[in-house]
Design a protein around this motif. Sequence first.
Motif, PDB file in Angstrom:
ATOM      1  N   SER A  21       6.664  -2.954  -6.358  1.00  0.00           N
ATOM      2  CA  SER A  21       8.021  -2.297  -6.326  1.00  0.00           C
ATOM      3  C   SER A  21       8.165  -2.097  -4.735  1.00  0.00           C
ATOM      4  O   SER A  21       7.387  -1.406  -3.961  1.00  0.00           O
ATOM      5  N   PRO A  22       9.285  -2.582  -4.106  1.00  0.00           N
ATOM      6  CA  PRO A  22       9.618  -2.010  -2.768  1.00  0.00           C
ATOM      7  C   PRO A  22       9.407  -0.568  -2.521  1.00  0.00           C
ATOM      8  O   PRO A  22      10.025   0.231  -3.055  1.00  0.00           O
ATOM      9  N   MET A  23       8.380  -0.413  -1.555  1.00  0.00           N
ATOM     10  CA  MET A  23       8.568   1.114  -0.984  1.00  0.00           C
ATOM     11  C   MET A  23       8.382   1.286   0.300  1.00  0.00           C
ATOM     12  O   MET A  23       7.513   0.608   1.143  1.00  0.00           O
ATOM     13  N   GLU A  57       8.698  -3.629   1.317  1.00  0.00           N
ATOM     14  CA  GLU A  57       9.898  -2.466   1.586  1.00  0.00           C
ATOM     15  C   GLU A  57      11.198  -3.030   2.066  1.00  0.00           C
ATOM     16  O   GLU A  57      11.306  -3.766   2.825  1.00  0.00           O
ATOM     17  N   ALA A  58      12.170  -1.972   1.882  1.00  0.00           N
ATOM     18  CA  ALA A  58      13.639  -2.294   2.368  1.00  0.00           C
ATOM     19  C   ALA A  58      13.572  -2.641   3.861  1.00  0.00           C
ATOM     20  O   ALA A  58      12.937  -1.709   4.675  1.00  0.00           O
ATOM     21  N   GLN A 100      12.484  -7.189   0.609  1.00  0.00           N
ATOM     22  CA  GLN A 100      13.779  -6.550   0.137  1.00  0.00           C
ATOM     23  C   GLN A 100      14.615  -6.507   1.341  1.00  0.00           C
ATOM     24  O   GLN A 100      14.098  -6.050   2.330  1.00  0.00           O
ATOM     25  N   HIS A 161      18.859  -5.737  -1.576  1.00  0.00           N
ATOM     26  CA  HIS A 161      18.768  -4.472  -2.126  1.00  0.00           C
ATOM     27  C   HIS A 161      20.380  -3.911  -2.375  1.00  0.00           C
ATOM     28  O   HIS A 161      21.053  -3.732  -1.506  1.00  0.00           O
ATOM     29  N   HIS A 164      20.598   2.297  -5.176  1.00  0.00           N
ATOM     30  CA  HIS A 164      20.221   3.434  -4.606  1.00  0.00           C
ATOM     31  C   HIS A 164      21.060   3.808  -3.946  1.00  0.00           C
ATOM     32  O   HIS A 164      20.772   4.634  -2.976  1.00  0.00           O
ATOM     33  N   ARG A 212      18.128  -6.178  -6.722  1.00  0.00           N
ATOM     34  CA  ARG A 212      17.679  -4.692  -7.137  1.00  0.00           C
ATOM     35  C   ARG A 212      19.196  -4.210  -7.411  1.00  0.00           C
ATOM     36  O   ARG A 212      20.020  -4.141  -6.553  1.00  0.00           O
ATOM     37  N   VAL A 280      11.379  -1.218 -14.224  1.00  0.00           N
ATOM     38  CA  VAL A 280      10.662  -0.231 -13.080  1.00  0.00           C
ATOM     39  C   VAL A 280      10.773   1.076 -13.450  1.00  0.00           C
ATOM     40  O   VAL A 280      11.840   1.495 -14.121  1.00  0.00           O
ATOM     41  N   GLY A 281       9.996   2.137 -12.962  1.00  0.00           N
ATOM     42  CA  GLY A 281      10.226   3.447 -13.181  1.00  0.00           C
ATOM     43  C   GLY A 281       9.280   3.850 -14.191  1.00  0.00           C
ATOM     44  O   GLY A 281       9.382   3.943 -15.306  1.00  0.00           O
ATOM     45  N   LEU A 282       8.262   4.813 -13.571  1.00  0.00           N
ATOM     46  CA  LEU A 282       7.275   5.475 -14.393  1.00  0.00           C
ATOM     47  C   LEU A 282       6.624   4.619 -15.596  1.00  0.00           C
ATOM     48  O   LEU A 282       6.415   4.750 -16.689  1.00  0.00           O
ATOM     49  N   ILE A 303       5.827  -2.150 -10.338  1.00  0.00           N
ATOM     50  CA  ILE A 303       4.898  -0.904 -10.286  1.00  0.00           C
ATOM     51  C   ILE A 303       5.200  -0.059  -8.873  1.00  0.00           C
ATOM     52  O   ILE A 303       5.040  -0.691  -7.897  1.00  0.00           O
ATOM     53  N   ARG A 305       4.811   3.991  -7.296  1.00  0.00           N
ATOM     54  CA  ARG A 305       3.936   5.132  -7.166  1.00  0.00           C
ATOM     55  C   ARG A 305       2.448   4.742  -7.804  1.00  0.00           C
ATOM     56  O   ARG A 305       1.573   4.957  -7.176  1.00  0.00           O
ATOM     57  N   LEU A 308       0.344   2.968  -5.288  1.00  0.00           N
ATOM     58  CA  LEU A 308       0.285   3.831  -4.108  1.00  0.00           C
ATOM     59  C   LEU A 308      -1.171   4.535  -4.413  1.00  0.00           C
ATOM     60  O   LEU A 308      -1.945   4.736  -3.730  1.00  0.00           O
TER      61      LEU A 308
HETATM   62  C1  FNR Z   1      10.506   3.991  -3.121  1.00  0.00           C
HETATM   63  N1  FNR Z   1      11.571   3.266  -3.849  1.00  0.00           N
HETATM   64  C2  FNR Z   1      12.372   2.093  -3.324  1.00  0.00           C
HETATM   65  N2  FNR Z   1      13.227   1.185  -3.959  1.00  0.00           N
HETATM   66  C3  FNR Z   1      13.724   0.449  -3.159  1.00  0.00           C
HETATM   67  O1  FNR Z   1      14.335  -0.657  -3.759  1.00  0.00           O
HETATM   68  N3  FNR Z   1      13.718   0.088  -1.770  1.00  0.00           N
HETATM   69  C4  FNR Z   1      12.823   0.918  -1.091  1.00  0.00           C
HETATM   70  O2  FNR Z   1      12.281   0.636   0.135  1.00  0.00           O
HETATM   71  C5  FNR Z   1      11.904   1.995  -1.749  1.00  0.00           C
HETATM   72  N4  FNR Z   1      11.158   2.823  -1.034  1.00  0.00           N
HETATM   73  C6  FNR Z   1      10.510   3.742  -1.759  1.00  0.00           C
HETATM   74  C7  FNR Z   1       9.387   4.520  -1.044  1.00  0.00           C
HETATM   75  C8  FNR Z   1       8.625   5.509  -1.683  1.00  0.00           C
HETATM   76  C9  FNR Z   1       7.416   6.181  -0.945  1.00  0.00           C
HETATM   77  C10 FNR Z   1       8.874   5.427  -3.208  1.00  0.00           C
HETATM   78  C11 FNR Z   1       8.015   6.413  -4.006  1.00  0.00           C
HETATM   79  C12 FNR Z   1       9.858   4.733  -3.798  1.00  0.00           C
HETATM   80  C13 FNR Z   1      11.647   3.231  -5.340  1.00  0.00           C
HETATM   81  C14 FNR Z   1      10.496   2.324  -5.705  1.00  0.00           C
HETATM   82  O3  FNR Z   1      10.599   0.831  -5.690  1.00  0.00           O
HETATM   83  C15 FNR Z   1      10.538   2.441  -7.360  1.00  0.00           C
HETATM   84  O4  FNR Z   1      11.831   1.827  -8.041  1.00  0.00           O
HETATM   85  C16 FNR Z   1      10.426   3.793  -7.754  1.00  0.00           C
HETATM   86  O5  FNR Z   1       9.373   4.863  -7.256  1.00  0.00           O
HETATM   87  C17 FNR Z   1      10.162   3.929  -9.367  1.00  0.00           C
HETATM   88  O6  FNR Z   1       9.159   3.494  -9.718  1.00  0.00           O
HETATM   89  P1  FNR Z   1       7.693   4.071  -9.981  1.00  0.00           P
HETATM   90  O7  FNR Z   1       7.340   4.764  -8.823  1.00  0.00           O
HETATM   91  O8  FNR Z   1       7.970   5.168 -11.251  1.00  0.00           O
HETATM   92  O9  FNR Z   1       6.738   3.074 -10.426  1.00  0.00           O
END
Ligand code: FNR
Length: 336
Positions: A21-23, A57-58, A100, A161, A164, A212, A280-282, A303, A305, A308
């Motif tokens: 998942s993008p982070m 990531e975004a 993203q 994106h 959010h 997304r 996505v999400g937990l 996926i 966190r 990570l």
């Molecule tokens: C995110 N998330 C997020 N989502 C997104 O659309 N673009 C982004 O750049 C980010 N950045 C980001 C950074 C960090 C450190 C976290 C922890 C989360 C949200 C992420 O992609 C995801 O949707 C959520 O974290 C829920 O999924 P998990 O972590 O429960 O598997």
Amino acid sequence: MKLFEPFTIGNVTLPNRIVMSPMCMYSCENRDGKVTDWHRTHYASRAVGGTGLLILEASAVTEQGRISPQDLGIWSDGHIEGLRELVGLIRSHGSKAGIQIAHAGRKAELDGPIAAPSAIPFPGGKTPEEMTAAQISETVRAFADAAKRAKAAGFDVIEIHGAHGYLINEFLSPLSNHRTDEYGGSRQNRYRFLQEIINAVREQWDGPLFVRVSADEYDPNGNSIQDYAFFASLMKEQGVDLIDCSSGGVVPAKIDVYPGYQVSLADQIKNTAVIPTGAVGLITGGKQAEDILERGQADLIFIGRELLRDPYWPRTAARELGFEPAFAPKQYTRAW
Ligand code: FNR
């Protein structure tokens, strides 16, 4: 084992159904939006770990569209080289690479003016300036230019994106969009900004296109899952390949969070609009992920966190499922 089956979209075949998942890593130096050693190590590790598709990531389509000065950027041609190198690293380990593309809108935490559909701040945040028609078309153009650069960098997938509470979501939501022109009011009008972005991106990009969304805004006056099923059907008509179903972020809300708490959103969109979705999400377990796919609730498992915490999550999941992964790097599987 569905989780480890390939998934084909157009001319791209993902080796399995696991997506990073993008982070945001907030790890650019000198406020330049360029790839650093951190990005190289971070993303390459997940590719070595067997994740089928990594979505970077975004990455900001304009300088003003960053969440923070440390965001990754794709707003200039100067970003292409670093991204191309990163794509090469990811692909050299057998994974596919996505990016993203994003604009933070009223949630940008930068000095100077911020832009949004209406001059309504995110609670506690700075008041944005209402975007003019010219600014809207410049921003649509910026997404298209970002797509062109993503293509030049060699990405396999682009994800827009729209979630959010960032700019696109701000247009979609009646909570943040009070415009009286053709970009506000009815659902169709609030969708227009995203519609134009998808069309402009599609002119530059014929590969897999994901969007997304925050498919629940957790507010009685916001968009509901039914509204997002409607938007998803419009996106499908426009040639979007997959809806990545997240939630929240437009306004502060108390969200009931539990394992797989957003899966039902992916399920409803997949089965109402009849379009592939990502859940996505937990999602943290192999069996949990496999069950989502087996039940037909989503097509890809995103996926965040857990990847990570465990860059080798695909193998952890494979072990849990009793599946012998065929994707271990040869360096680790040599019989001594
Ligand atoms: C995110 N998330 C997020 N989502 C997104 O659309 N673009 C982004 O750049 C980010 N950045 C980001 C950074 C960090 C450190 C976290 C922890 C989360 C949200 C992420 O992609 C995801 O949707 C959520 O974290 C829920 O999924 P998990 O972590 O429960 O598997």
